[in-house]
Write an enzyme that holds these catalytic residues in place. Structure first.
Site, short mmCIF file in Angstrom:
data_model
loop_
_atom_site.label_atom_id
_atom_site.label_comp_id
_atom_site.label_asym_id
_atom_site.label_seq_id
_atom_site.Cartn_x
_atom_site.Cartn_y
_atom_site.Cartn_z
N ASP A 4 7.73 -3.53 7.97
CA ASP A 4 8.03 -2.55 9.01
C ASP A 4 6.69 -2.00 9.52
O ASP A 4 5.68 -2.03 8.82
CB ASP A 4 8.88 -1.42 8.41
N ASP A 6 6.07 1.31 11.77
CA ASP A 6 5.88 2.76 11.77
C ASP A 6 6.36 3.38 10.46
O ASP A 6 7.51 3.21 10.06
CB ASP A 6 6.62 3.38 12.95
#
Length: 172
Positions: A4, A6
């Site tokens: 991922d 952020d």
């Protein structure tokens, strides 16, 4: 390795389209270099609903990714979902679409992939894709998401070390 963006690779700046605001989390480069050194291919999979909401453009998303590469080194694949939660697409996490596409691009069966993320949608997308998941909670991660995560690491470097142990054919 599926990552991922952020909250996992970089500090979360909501709807960030400004490369100058990209700040890697502590030990991000070290974690990624560890994985690269083991011959593990890396893909970023990130929801970017700000595109659908008109808060940033796809060019801005790509500019942020370019900056991330400058700071953290190369990635083998980039996937982002520009849709909003209400769009019902197959790519937005917790749906598995981006993860499956990244695995296909990397030539890796999902069962041989590990997703590292900071929220429940990352873990659920990994489960739906048939991949393993490691959660690296942030202050924004809900306690229930942490409680139901199959594996939890204190930080990205710890998650990378754990992932090396999980991946088949990788010498720890």
């Amino acid at each position: 390795m599926l990552l991922d963006r952020d909250g996992t690779l970089v500090h979360d700046v909501p709807y960030n389209g400004d490369p100058r605001r990209v700040q890697p989390v502590p030990h991000a480069r070290e974690a990624l270099d560890l994985l690269r050194g083991k011959g593990i291919r890396l893909a970023v999979v990130t929801n970017q609903s700000g595109v659908a909401r008109g808060l940033l453009t796809e060019d801005q998303v790509r500019a942020v990714h370019t900056r991330l590469t400058e700071l953290l080194g190369p990635f083998d694949d980039w996937r982002y979902c520009p849709h909003g939660a209400e769009d019902g697409c197959a790519c937005r996490k917790p749906a598995p679409g981006m993860l499956l596409a990244a695995c296909a691009a990397l030539g890796v069966p999902p069962a041989n992939a590990v997703m590292i993320g900071d929220i429940g949608a990352d873990v659920e997308a990994a489960r739906a894709a048939g991949a393993q998941a490691i959660m690296v909670p942030t202050p924004e991660t809900l306690p229930g998401e942490v409680a139901t995560a199959p594996l939890v690491a204190d930080d990205l470097l710890s998650a990378a070390r754990l992932a090396v142990e999980l991946l088949p054919g990788v010498a720890a």
